[in-house]
Design a protein around this motif. Structure first.
Motif, PDB file in Angstrom:
ATOM      1  N   ASN A  11      40.860  37.748  36.442  1.00 32.80           N
ATOM      2  CA  ASN A  11      42.228  36.260  37.248  1.00 32.80           C
ATOM      3  C   ASN A  11      43.404  36.492  37.542  1.00 32.80           C
ATOM      4  O   ASN A  11      43.659  36.418  39.420  1.00 32.80           O
ATOM      5  CB  ASN A  11      42.880  35.243  35.989  1.00 32.80           C
ATOM      6  CG  ASN A  11      43.403  34.589  36.926  1.00 32.80           C
ATOM      7  OD1 ASN A  11      42.563  33.785  37.343  1.00 32.80           O
ATOM      8  ND2 ASN A  11      44.710  34.599  36.060  1.00 32.80           N
TER       9      ASN A  11
ATOM     10  N   PHE B 148      34.872  30.468  43.399  1.00 26.21           N
ATOM     11  CA  PHE B 148      33.958  31.099  43.193  1.00 26.21           C
ATOM     12  C   PHE B 148      32.715  31.390  43.792  1.00 26.21           C
ATOM     13  O   PHE B 148      33.116  30.610  44.877  1.00 26.21           O
ATOM     14  CB  PHE B 148      32.976  29.304  42.435  1.00 26.21           C
ATOM     15  CG  PHE B 148      31.107  29.811  42.191  1.00 26.21           C
ATOM     16  CD1 PHE B 148      31.066  29.854  41.243  1.00 26.21           C
ATOM     17  CD2 PHE B 148      30.938  29.117  43.379  1.00 26.21           C
ATOM     18  CE1 PHE B 148      29.908  30.459  40.894  1.00 26.21           C
ATOM     19  CE2 PHE B 148      29.564  29.722  43.270  1.00 26.21           C
ATOM     20  CZ  PHE B 148      29.121  29.925  41.869  1.00 26.21           C
TER      21      PHE B 148
ATOM     22  N   ASN C 135      32.140  31.987  34.747  1.00 22.14           N
ATOM     23  CA  ASN C 135      33.485  31.708  34.074  1.00 22.14           C
ATOM     24  C   ASN C 135      34.047  32.771  33.735  1.00 22.14           C
ATOM     25  O   ASN C 135      34.395  33.143  32.723  1.00 22.14           O
ATOM     26  CB  ASN C 135      33.257  30.735  32.904  1.00 22.14           C
ATOM     27  CG  ASN C 135      32.013  29.952  32.923  1.00 22.14           C
ATOM     28  OD1 ASN C 135      32.897  28.715  34.380  1.00 22.14           O
ATOM     29  ND2 ASN C 135      31.097  29.233  32.826  1.00 22.14           N
ATOM     30  N   TYR C 136      34.745  33.573  34.885  1.00 20.12           N
ATOM     31  CA  TYR C 136      35.294  34.512  34.435  1.00 20.12           C
ATOM     32  C   TYR C 136      37.111  34.069  33.509  1.00 20.12           C
ATOM     33  O   TYR C 136      37.307  33.202  33.601  1.00 20.12           O
ATOM     34  CB  TYR C 136      35.889  35.305  35.907  1.00 20.12           C
ATOM     35  CG  TYR C 136      36.826  34.805  36.795  1.00 20.12           C
ATOM     36  CD1 TYR C 136      37.645  34.302  36.173  1.00 20.12           C
ATOM     37  CD2 TYR C 136      35.964  34.221  38.242  1.00 20.12           C
ATOM     38  CE1 TYR C 136      38.789  33.953  37.132  1.00 20.12           C
ATOM     39  CE2 TYR C 136      36.981  33.417  38.830  1.00 20.12           C
ATOM     40  CZ  TYR C 136      38.213  33.144  38.476  1.00 20.12           C
ATOM     41  OH  TYR C 136      39.448  32.208  39.778  1.00 20.12           O
ATOM     42  N   SER C 137      36.972  35.292  32.957  1.00 19.84           N
ATOM     43  CA  SER C 137      39.040  35.110  31.538  1.00 19.84           C
ATOM     44  C   SER C 137      39.932  34.914  32.744  1.00 19.84           C
ATOM     45  O   SER C 137      40.006  35.428  33.565  1.00 19.84           O
ATOM     46  CB  SER C 137      39.128  36.676  31.423  1.00 19.84           C
ATOM     47  OG  SER C 137      40.322  35.816  30.283  1.00 19.84           O
ATOM     48  N   LEU C 138      40.465  33.957  32.328  1.00 21.70           N
ATOM     49  CA  LEU C 138      42.177  33.338  33.065  1.00 21.70           C
ATOM     50  C   LEU C 138      42.750  34.280  31.962  1.00 21.70           C
ATOM     51  O   LEU C 138      43.602  34.412  32.913  1.00 21.70           O
ATOM     52  CB  LEU C 138      42.140  32.238  32.448  1.00 21.70           C
ATOM     53  CG  LEU C 138      41.227  30.791  33.523  1.00 21.70           C
ATOM     54  CD1 LEU C 138      41.361  29.587  32.566  1.00 21.70           C
ATOM     55  CD2 LEU C 138      40.395  31.234  34.475  1.00 21.70           C
TER      56      LEU C 138
ATOM     57  N   LYS D  29      39.116  26.064  45.618  1.00 24.25           N
ATOM     58  CA  LYS D  29      39.341  24.944  45.311  1.00 24.25           C
ATOM     59  C   LYS D  29      40.431  24.137  46.421  1.00 24.25           C
ATOM     60  O   LYS D  29      40.980  24.968  46.845  1.00 24.25           O
ATOM     61  CB  LYS D  29      39.979  24.649  43.900  1.00 24.25           C
ATOM     62  CG  LYS D  29      38.928  24.370  42.208  1.00 24.25           C
ATOM     63  CD  LYS D  29      39.852  24.307  41.249  1.00 24.25           C
ATOM     64  CE  LYS D  29      38.593  24.579  39.505  1.00 24.25           C
ATOM     65  NZ  LYS D  29      38.761  23.703  38.679  1.00 24.25           N
TER      66      LYS D  29
ATOM     67  N   ARG E 258      35.734  27.472  38.564  1.00 24.61           N
ATOM     68  CA  ARG E 258      37.154  28.280  38.120  1.00 24.61           C
ATOM     69  C   ARG E 258      37.448  28.105  39.744  1.00 24.61           C
ATOM     70  O   ARG E 258      37.098  27.156  40.539  1.00 24.61           O
ATOM     71  CB  ARG E 258      36.868  30.075  37.898  1.00 24.61           C
ATOM     72  CG  ARG E 258      36.024  30.226  37.104  1.00 24.61           C
ATOM     73  CD  ARG E 258      37.453  30.318  35.582  1.00 24.61           C
ATOM     74  NE  ARG E 258      37.233  30.482  35.129  1.00 24.61           N
ATOM     75  CZ  ARG E 258      36.575  30.257  33.651  1.00 24.61           C
ATOM     76  NH1 ARG E 258      36.640  28.521  33.803  1.00 24.61           N
ATOM     77  NH2 ARG E 258      37.086  30.818  32.446  1.00 24.61           N
ATOM     78  N   GLU E 259      39.012  28.610  39.889  1.00 27.40           N
ATOM     79  CA  GLU E 259      39.852  28.547  41.537  1.00 27.40           C
ATOM     80  C   GLU E 259      39.161  28.861  42.458  1.00 27.40           C
ATOM     81  O   GLU E 259      38.856  28.718  43.599  1.00 27.40           O
ATOM     82  CB  GLU E 259      41.175  28.690  41.091  1.00 27.40           C
ATOM     83  CG  GLU E 259      42.092  28.540  42.436  1.00 27.40           C
ATOM     84  CD  GLU E 259      43.214  29.469  42.794  1.00 27.40           C
ATOM     85  OE1 GLU E 259      44.589  28.670  42.598  1.00 27.40           O
ATOM     86  OE2 GLU E 259      43.497  29.700  40.603  1.00 27.40           O
TER      87      GLU E 259
END
Length: 263
Positions: A134, A22, A126-129, A93, A19-20
């Motif tokens: 988010n 972590f 992998n949390y929800s976007l 990122k 993800r953007e």
């Protein structure tokens, strides 16, 4: 000094971030050491408790709980803690541009950032976007750009003999050798030593040693040692001059500082 095994270190060498943001968290035991390494993404290091010692080329940073250190992509660094630390390591990122700097910097943390980091640390990888998680991550990333930079760090000389001298002083907090005595050990004059040291670090040797003691005081205050024991370990004759120095720098006593960090 405990070194990470290659298997453990490989956890830090992911090919890409899921993800953007972590967040990797762990409790580092005393005298734990991450050897020099770098990432293909940015990193924000934060110790909820304890003090981190982060080494870069020519610089050493002491990071107490009221600070974080920003390490841009490709910045080689090692991390050490003498007395243990609760570490939150935020990987961001490389496309992130919120902090417009390509060099490492120390930032003052705010209560808001602290709570956002602690919340994000509990998210699934992998949390929800969509929705709350988010939104919180985006607020955290946007808020980083508003943090103020700190000038409380310890520059480290590159010249081999000066670096060795600084390492000795770091390992011997109660070392009270004068500049004259240190110069004699290096077969030079006090004036030449101070000039060389200032050229490499931007501060006099006397200023550097005061900053070293201040950083080590913060480190020792994270332990259960008494104020008097800490003062003596740092080379003070008693607690009084240590308390005076600390209050002069921080505006509060060592005991008040410790109490604040326990909440």
């Amino acid at each position: 000094m405990n070194r990470l095994s290659s298997t453990e270190l490989s956890l830090l060498e992911m090919a890409s971030l899921p993800r953007e943001l972590f967040v990797r968290q762990e409790v580092m035991p005393s005298r734990h050491f991450f050897p020099p390494h770098q990432h293909d993404w940015h990193q924000l290091l934060y110790a909820v408790s304890g003090v981190l010692v982060v080494d870069l080329t020519g610089e050493r940073y002491f990071i107490p709980p009221e600070q974080v250190i920003w390490l841009p992509r490709g910045c080689q660094h090692s991390v050490y803690t003498e007395y243990g630390a609760d570490l939150k390591s935020l990987y961001v990122k490389a496309e992130y541009k919120g902090l417009s700097t390509d060099t490492a910097c120390v930032l003052h943390i705010t209560p808001l950032i602290r709570e956002l980091i602690l919340s994000a640390a509990d998210f699934e990888i992998n949390y929800s976007l969509q929705g709350y998680e988010n939104d919180l991550v985006q607020l955290l990333l946007q808020s980083l750009a508003r943090l103020e930079q700190s000038d409380r760090y310890l520059p480290w000389p590159v010249a081999e003999e000066l670096a060795a001298m600084c390492s000795r002083l770091y390992l011997q907090p109660d070392n009270n050798q004068t500049t004259e005595q240190l110069a004699e050990l290096l077969a030079t004059t006090p004036r030449t030593l101070d000039r060389r040291f200032r050229r490499e670090t931007g501060m006099s040797l006397k200023q550097w040693r005061q900053q070293l003691r201040l950083m080590q005081a913060i480190e020792l205050l994270s332990t259960g040692q008494s104020i008097t024991t800490i003062a003596l370990e740092l080379g003070y004759s008693s607690a009084s001059p240590f308390i005076h120095m600390f209050r002069e720098q921080f505006g509060i006593s060592p005991a008040q500082y410790r109490k604040q960090k326990q909440h």
